[in-house]
Scaffold this motif. Structure first.
Motif, short mmCIF file in Angstrom:
data_model
loop_
_atom_site.label_atom_id
_atom_site.label_comp_id
_atom_site.label_asym_id
_atom_site.label_seq_id
_atom_site.Cartn_x
_atom_site.Cartn_y
_atom_site.Cartn_z
N ASP A 48 2.65 -4.02 -9.28
CA ASP A 48 2.89 -4.52 -7.92
C ASP A 48 4.14 -3.85 -7.38
OD1 ASP A 48 0.72 -6.38 -7.89
OD2 ASP A 48 1.92 -7.72 -9.15
N LEU A 49 4.10 -3.53 -6.11
CA LEU A 49 5.24 -2.91 -5.45
C LEU A 49 5.69 -3.82 -4.31
CD1 LEU A 49 4.00 0.80 -5.16
CD2 LEU A 49 5.67 -0.11 -6.79
N ALA A 50 7.01 -3.93 -4.15
CA ALA A 50 7.59 -4.60 -3.00
C ALA A 50 8.24 -3.54 -2.13
CB ALA A 50 8.63 -5.62 -3.46
N THR A 51 8.12 -3.69 -0.81
CA THR A 51 8.61 -2.64 0.08
C THR A 51 9.25 -3.22 1.33
OG1 THR A 51 8.00 -0.64 1.30
CG2 THR A 51 6.36 -2.40 1.22
N ARG A 52 10.22 -2.48 1.84
CA ARG A 52 10.82 -2.84 3.13
C ARG A 52 9.94 -2.42 4.30
NH1 ARG A 52 17.03 -0.76 2.06
NH2 ARG A 52 17.83 -2.69 1.11
N LEU A 53 8.96 -1.58 4.04
CA LEU A 53 8.07 -1.09 5.10
C LEU A 53 7.15 -2.21 5.57
CD1 LEU A 53 7.06 2.27 3.40
CD2 LEU A 53 8.92 1.91 5.06
N LEU A 54 6.93 -2.30 6.88
CA LEU A 54 6.00 -3.28 7.42
C LEU A 54 4.56 -2.90 7.06
CD1 LEU A 54 7.63 -3.87 10.91
CD2 LEU A 54 7.63 -5.44 8.96
N PRO A 55 3.65 -3.87 7.03
CA PRO A 55 2.28 -3.58 6.60
C PRO A 55 1.61 -2.46 7.38
CG PRO A 55 2.64 -5.95 6.67
CD PRO A 55 3.87 -5.31 7.24
N ASP A 56 1.80 -2.42 8.70
CA ASP A 56 1.17 -1.36 9.49
C ASP A 56 1.69 0.02 9.09
OD1 ASP A 56 -0.35 -3.17 10.83
OD2 ASP A 56 0.91 -3.22 12.64
N GLU A 57 2.99 0.09 8.77
CA GLU A 57 3.55 1.38 8.36
C GLU A 57 3.05 1.75 6.96
OE1 GLU A 57 7.80 3.80 7.92
OE2 GLU A 57 7.79 1.71 8.62
N VAL A 58 2.90 0.75 6.09
CA VAL A 58 2.35 1.02 4.76
C VAL A 58 0.97 1.64 4.90
CG1 VAL A 58 1.47 -0.05 2.64
CG2 VAL A 58 3.68 -0.76 3.58
N ILE A 59 0.12 1.04 5.73
CA ILE A 59 -1.24 1.55 5.91
C ILE A 59 -1.21 2.96 6.49
CG2 ILE A 59 -3.38 1.23 7.22
CD1 ILE A 59 -2.93 -1.80 6.94
N ALA A 60 -0.34 3.19 7.47
CA ALA A 60 -0.25 4.51 8.10
C ALA A 60 0.20 5.56 7.09
CB ALA A 60 0.70 4.46 9.30
N ARG A 61 1.19 5.23 6.29
CA ARG A 61 1.70 6.19 5.30
C ARG A 61 0.64 6.48 4.22
NH1 ARG A 61 7.29 6.98 4.22
NH2 ARG A 61 8.63 6.39 5.97
N LEU A 62 -0.06 5.45 3.78
CA LEU A 62 -1.09 5.67 2.78
C LEU A 62 -2.22 6.53 3.34
CD1 LEU A 62 -1.37 2.13 1.10
CD2 LEU A 62 -0.10 4.13 0.30
N SER A 63 -2.61 6.24 4.56
CA SER A 63 -3.68 7.03 5.17
C SER A 63 -3.27 8.48 5.33
CB SER A 63 -4.04 6.43 6.54
OG SER A 63 -4.53 5.11 6.40
N ALA A 64 -2.01 8.70 5.70
CA ALA A 64 -1.53 10.08 5.86
C ALA A 64 -1.53 10.81 4.53
CB ALA A 64 -0.12 10.07 6.46
N ALA A 65 -1.34 10.08 3.44
CA ALA A 65 -1.34 10.69 2.11
C ALA A 65 -2.73 10.70 1.49
CB ALA A 65 -0.37 9.94 1.20
N ARG A 66 -3.73 10.33 2.28
CA ARG A 66 -5.13 10.26 1.84
C ARG A 66 -5.32 9.31 0.66
NH1 ARG A 66 -7.22 16.58 2.34
NH2 ARG A 66 -6.74 16.81 4.58
N ILE A 67 -4.61 8.18 0.76
CA ILE A 67 -4.73 7.11 -0.22
C ILE A 67 -5.45 5.95 0.46
CG2 ILE A 67 -3.47 5.42 -1.62
CD1 ILE A 67 -1.23 7.51 -1.86
N LYS A 68 -6.46 5.42 -0.20
CA LYS A 68 -7.21 4.32 0.38
C LYS A 68 -6.33 3.09 0.50
CE LYS A 68 -11.43 1.55 -0.25
NZ LYS A 68 -12.62 1.33 -1.11
N ALA A 69 -6.33 2.46 1.68
CA ALA A 69 -5.53 1.27 1.93
C ALA A 69 -6.47 0.12 2.32
CB ALA A 69 -4.51 1.52 3.03
N VAL A 70 -6.41 -0.96 1.55
CA VAL A 70 -7.26 -2.12 1.82
C VAL A 70 -6.37 -3.30 2.19
CG1 VAL A 70 -9.05 -3.64 0.89
CG2 VAL A 70 -8.87 -1.27 0.06
N PRO A 71 -6.50 -3.83 3.41
CA PRO A 71 -5.63 -4.94 3.85
C PRO A 71 -6.06 -6.27 3.24
CG PRO A 71 -7.19 -4.39 5.59
CD PRO A 71 -7.42 -3.39 4.49
#
Length: 398
Positions: free
Chosen positions: A48-71
């Motif tokens: 499990d990871l904890a992050t200062r990034l907001l959920p929308d930014e997490v999804i955007a960053r994962l998508s940019a890295a071609r990593i599947k993001a499931v909310p």
């Protein structure tokens, strides 16, 4: 304290995930169970990871890295990342705004200490730098409690229980898994005082937590403590002192066989020795139909005779349950890998031999089956010798 980053960095796709979540900039850290378990020298199945990034930014960053993001839990800040087969939950730092004992309304934050303060136990509020392995302990107590093998609530136990009533059961499960020695006195007192709060929880959550406790290598001392403290009385009054004695006998039989522990078999040991009552309790706990039937079969006191007959009548799993609960470990071990046979004759064969279709066939099959069981499942010529006189008697009932 520092962990070896190789324990997680070698997982496929994880470096790419960490880079996407700005680990080098300090935005994201490992958290919770993985940190705790690795610090104890245990394997960590989930990350499990904890992050200062907001959920929308997490999804955007994962998508940019071609990593599947499931909310998966977006309202509470959780996004599940899937990369090269590695699955990681990523949750934005948060603090509780309101709680009702079952769920919380949260606000996102960038404060690691605020995120730690809303967690349950000090040993679960540890973070680790993903690239260097350095452990961060915002409560200032987690590392010491982990070293002492001590489970304690963060802050005031009553306040933590008021936030989530399930923490009562979680305390006992974590105590059984991680503690050496008696439970934390303040925690035990708070759990005992607030045991009635469990009535507000769904029975599914109670069953899930109890089953996790029963799956541990030796849950007996903790279950006894819970019964003596009245923890389960509001939701499972049937689990009393005699029930813990049955659990003790079952665990001894499992170890004697030896047969791997099974959470549902252990639950069956705690339920009344009455099939209908056990099935009703299983239904109250919202267990699956399969598990409900298993509870009923395990609780039935009827003696089915030899071990192999048990397996033939009930199936291997339920037969082992019944035999171990009857303190017959050697018999249970004898059928653990025994292939349950099928009756080597059918109604069609009996009809072909001249028995009239209908009740006569059914009656003859029952007679053959019982004789076959009594004779310990003969095959081939021995089976033919067994059934020939039975068929002859059916053809000529004089």
């Amino acid at each position: 304290m520092e962990l070896d980053p190789a324990a997680w960095l070698t997982r496929p796709g994880l470096r790419t995930l960490l880079e996407a979540l700005d680990v080098k900039g300090g935005a994201t850290k490992l958290v919770g169970g993985a940190v705790r378990d690795l610090a104890l020298g245990l394997d960590a199945a989930d990350l499990d990871l904890a992050t200062r990034l907001l959920p929308d930014e997490v999804i955007a960053r994962l998508s940019a890295a071609r990593i599947k993001a499931v909310p998966t839990g977006i309202a509470h800040g959780t996004v599940t990342a899937v990369t090269s087969g590695t699955v990681v939950e990523v949750t934005t730092l948060r603090s509780d705004v309101a709680t009702d004992g079952r769920r919380a309304t949260v606000a996102f934050t960038t404060d690691w200490a605020a995120d730690a303060a809303r967690r349950d136990f000090t040993i679960n509020a540890l973070y680790a730098e993903p690239l260097g392995g350095t452990i961060i302990d915002p409560t200032g107590e987690g590392e010491a409690d982990l070293a002492a093998r001590r489970v304690r609530f963060i802050g005031a136990p009553l306040a933590r229980i008021a936030e989530d009533h399930l923490r009562i059961l979680r305390f006992f499960r974590f105590h059984a898994r991680f503690s050496d020695g008696p439970p934390d006195a303040a925690a035990l007192a708070a759990c005992t005082a607030r045991a009635n709060d469990l009535m507000a929880l769904s029975r599914e959550r109670i069953a899930d937590e109890l089953s996790k406790l029963l799956a541990l290598p030796d849950p007996l001392p903790t279950i006894r403590l819970m019964v003596e403290s009245g923890i389960l009385r509001p939701v499972l009054p049937e689990i009393d002192v005699p029930a813990t004695d049955r659990l003790a006998a079952l665990i001894a039989a499992e170890q004697s066989a030896p047969i791997p522990a099974d959470r549902w078999r252990r639950l069956a040991a705690l339920l009344p020795r009455d099939a209908l009552a056990a099935e009703k309790i299983a239904a109250r706990l919202k267990l699956s139909n399969k598990v409900r039937q298993r509870m009923a079969l395990a609780a039935d006191p009827a003696d089915l005779g030899p071990a192999q007959a048990h397996a033939y009548r009930l199936g291997t799993e339920s037969a082992i349950d019944r035999l171990l609960l009857a303190s017959r470990p050697a018999d249970a071990a004898a059928i653990a890998d025994w292939p349950v046979p099928r009756l080597p004759i059918s109604g069609g064969t009996l009809i072909a031999r001249g028995i009239t279709q209908g009740p006569d066939v059914a009656r003859t099959l029952r007679t053959i089956e019982q004789a076959w069981l009594d004779a310990a499942f003969p095959t081939g010529a021995s089976f033919d010798e067994l059934v020939t006189p039975i068929i002859a008697a059916a053809l000529d009932p004089r």
